[in-house]
Design a protein around this motif. Structure first.
Motif, PDB file in Angstrom:
ATOM      1  N   TRP A 137      -0.373   4.545  32.127  1.00 54.39           N
ATOM      2  CA  TRP A 137      -0.097   4.647  33.554  1.00 54.39           C
ATOM      3  C   TRP A 137       1.359   4.918  33.865  1.00 54.39           C
ATOM      4  CZ3 TRP A 137       3.094   0.961  35.626  1.00 54.39           C
ATOM      5  CH2 TRP A 137       3.261  -0.207  34.883  1.00 54.39           C
ATOM      6  N   THR A 138       2.278   4.470  33.022  1.00 53.79           N
ATOM      7  CA  THR A 138       3.697   4.661  33.329  1.00 53.79           C
ATOM      8  C   THR A 138       4.126   6.112  33.192  1.00 53.79           C
ATOM      9  OG1 THR A 138       4.280   4.133  31.049  1.00 53.79           O
ATOM     10  CG2 THR A 138       4.356   2.328  32.650  1.00 53.79           C
ATOM     11  N   LEU A 139       3.329   6.933  32.523  1.00 52.26           N
ATOM     12  CA  LEU A 139       3.695   8.329  32.309  1.00 52.26           C
ATOM     13  C   LEU A 139       3.040   9.268  33.314  1.00 52.26           C
ATOM     14  CD1 LEU A 139       3.372   8.354  28.415  1.00 52.26           C
ATOM     15  CD2 LEU A 139       5.412   7.934  29.798  1.00 52.26           C
ATOM     16  N   SER A 140       2.148   8.776  34.131  1.00 51.73           N
ATOM     17  CA  SER A 140       1.417   9.651  35.034  1.00 51.73           C
ATOM     18  C   SER A 140       2.268  10.042  36.240  1.00 51.73           C
ATOM     19  CB  SER A 140       0.128   8.991  35.508  1.00 51.73           C
ATOM     20  OG  SER A 140       0.412   7.973  36.442  1.00 51.73           O
ATOM     21  N   THR A 141       1.953  11.189  36.799  1.00 55.62           N
ATOM     22  CA  THR A 141       2.651  11.675  37.985  1.00 55.62           C
ATOM     23  C   THR A 141       2.432  10.741  39.164  1.00 55.62           C
ATOM     24  OG1 THR A 141       2.345  13.927  37.206  1.00 55.62           O
ATOM     25  CG2 THR A 141       2.901  13.659  39.523  1.00 55.62           C
ATOM     26  N   ALA A 142       1.201  10.229  39.305  1.00 59.78           N
ATOM     27  CA  ALA A 142       0.896   9.321  40.415  1.00 59.78           C
ATOM     28  C   ALA A 142       1.780   8.079  40.371  1.00 59.78           C
ATOM     29  CB  ALA A 142      -0.573   8.925  40.378  1.00 59.78           C
ATOM     30  N   TRP A 143       1.946   7.489  39.203  1.00 59.76           N
ATOM     31  CA  TRP A 143       2.758   6.286  39.087  1.00 59.76           C
ATOM     32  C   TRP A 143       4.236   6.597  39.281  1.00 59.76           C
ATOM     33  CZ3 TRP A 143       1.252   1.392  39.234  1.00 59.76           C
ATOM     34  CH2 TRP A 143      -0.115   1.137  39.076  1.00 59.76           C
ATOM     35  N   GLN A 144       4.689   7.741  38.811  1.00 60.90           N
ATOM     36  CA  GLN A 144       6.079   8.114  39.028  1.00 60.90           C
ATOM     37  C   GLN A 144       6.361   8.336  40.510  1.00 60.90           C
ATOM     38  OE1 GLN A 144       6.862  11.415  36.425  1.00 60.90           O
ATOM     39  NE2 GLN A 144       6.661  10.174  34.590  1.00 60.90           N
ATOM     40  N   ARG A 145       5.441   9.018  41.204  1.00 60.77           N
ATOM     41  CA  ARG A 145       5.602   9.215  42.653  1.00 60.77           C
ATOM     42  C   ARG A 145       5.630   7.882  43.388  1.00 60.77           C
ATOM     43  NH1 ARG A 145       1.416  12.769  45.572  1.00 60.77           N
ATOM     44  NH2 ARG A 145       2.780  12.294  47.313  1.00 60.77           N
ATOM     45  N   ALA A 146       4.750   6.990  42.993  1.00 57.94           N
ATOM     46  CA  ALA A 146       4.667   5.681  43.656  1.00 57.94           C
ATOM     47  C   ALA A 146       5.980   4.918  43.551  1.00 57.94           C
ATOM     48  CB  ALA A 146       3.537   4.866  43.046  1.00 57.94           C
ATOM     49  N   GLN A 147       6.666   5.062  42.444  1.00 50.54           N
ATOM     50  CA  GLN A 147       7.907   4.328  42.228  1.00 50.54           C
ATOM     51  C   GLN A 147       9.119   5.028  42.816  1.00 50.54           C
ATOM     52  OE1 GLN A 147       8.242   3.037  38.102  1.00 50.54           O
ATOM     53  NE2 GLN A 147       6.026   2.934  37.995  1.00 50.54           N
ATOM     54  N   GLN A 148       9.052   6.341  42.977  1.00 51.79           N
ATOM     55  CA  GLN A 148      10.219   7.097  43.430  1.00 51.79           C
ATOM     56  C   GLN A 148      10.238   7.346  44.940  1.00 51.79           C
ATOM     57  OE1 GLN A 148       9.899  10.598  41.016  1.00 51.79           O
ATOM     58  NE2 GLN A 148      10.723   9.598  39.198  1.00 51.79           N
ATOM     59  N   GLU A 149       9.078   7.374  45.565  1.00 46.95           N
ATOM     60  CA  GLU A 149       9.010   7.737  46.975  1.00 46.95           C
ATOM     61  C   GLU A 149       8.773   6.522  47.858  1.00 46.95           C
ATOM     62  OE1 GLU A 149       6.156  10.868  47.415  1.00 46.95           O
ATOM     63  OE2 GLU A 149       6.794  11.747  45.519  1.00 46.95           O
TER      64      GLU A 149
END
Length: 184
Positions: free
Chosen positions: A30-42
């Motif tokens: 999960w830490t590598l997925s685009t969805a999780w990255q977006r959730a943490q950055q936006e």
């Protein structure tokens, strides 16, 4: 707060979802997925609609999404109206954003059965549990069972916290234990 005082009503956009969507489970990597990255950055510009639903509007997008996000029984139930939710087995950027906000103490999640609100995930929460597993319990029995048997409250402490008599909590726990037959 009693069950009758809850403000949640099923929405027209997500008919009959509580109890319908499957419980969440953590995705692989999960830490590598685009969805999780977006959730943490936006940032999320949305907010609560009612006890069970929220509007999620991520800062890089121009759309809003309606997300079911609540605790039922001992699990988290969630459903988003976006295509990514179905494609990613329940963990779209909108759902991941709500999880990220919740674990950081930025939102409160309501328990639909007991009426209690949680500023962070409780220790007894299971993401892959059956949302109907404790339907045989009354809201008061479930509240006492989750807090005392599965959580960290003692009987007297929980009685003080809920403005009840310790004997009442003890009776609720006895009834809950009989109905669940020691399920942990």
């Amino acid at each position: 707060m009693s069950r009758a005082e809850r403000s949640w009503q099923p929405s027209d956009d997500l008919p009959g979802t509580v109890g319908g969507p499957s419980a969440l489970s953590m995705p692989d990597e999960w830490t590598l997925s685009t969805a999780w990255q977006r959730a943490q950055q936006e940032s999320d510009e949305g907010g609560a609609i009612n006890d069970a639903e929220r509007i999620v509007t991520l800062s890089d997008g121009d759309d809003y999404h309606r997300v079911l996000w609540a605790i039922q029984s001992r699990t988290l139930v969630a459903e988003c109206d976006c295509q990514g939710y179905h494609y990613n087995d329940g963990w779209c950027a909108h759902v991941a954003s709500l999880w990220w906000q919740w674990v950081r103490g930025q939102i409160v999640v309501a328990h639909l059965d007991t009426g209690r609100e949680y500023p962070e995930p409780p220790a007894w929460l299971r993401l892959d549990d059956d949302p109907t597993a404790y339907d045989q319990l009354t809201p008061a029995e479930l509240d006492a069972y989750l807090a005392c048997d599965l959580g960290s409250f003692g009987v007297r402490e929980f009685a003080r916290y809920t403005d009840r008599v310790a004997g009442t909590i003890g009776n609720l726990l006895t009834d809950a234990r009989e109905k669940t037959e020691g399920r942990q």
